[in-house]
Design a protein around this motif. Structure first.
Motif: not given
Length: 94
Positions: A70-83
């Motif tokens: 979750l922390a890794k995802i929130q660190g890259n928060m976006s409404n578009d796909p990201f890696k």
């Protein structure tokens, strides 16, 4: 509540609901364990086969959390796909 999916290559995408997620991922990919799902509270989701569903499966929230993911995802928060560059199979099983 947002639900994020992360595939085996580390690509993540945000979904506004379980229904949105079910409309965007094919059952064959789910059955091959190519995705994990986690909500914005850190709860992981499981996939259950459901022949009555339009997509062949349904997602269900579990009681398990993965706060590292979750922390890794929130660190890259976006409404578009990201890696998530450092995402690997070890993270999937933590």
């Amino acid at each position: 509540m947002k639900i994020y999916t992360v595939d085996t290559a580390g690509w993540a995408e945000a979904h506004e609901s379980a229904e949105s997620l079910e409309n965007s991922i094919e059952y064959i990919d789910i059955s091959n364990n190519e995705y994990i799902a986690i909500d914005d509270a850190g709860f992981l989701y499981e996939w259950n086969e459901n022949s009555n569903s339009h997509c062949g499966y349904e997602v269900k929230r579990t009681s398990n959390k993965d706060l590292l993911l979750l922390a890794k995802i929130q660190g890259n928060m976006s409404n578009d796909p990201f890696k998530i560059p450092e995402f690997n199979s070890e993270l999937r099983h933590s």
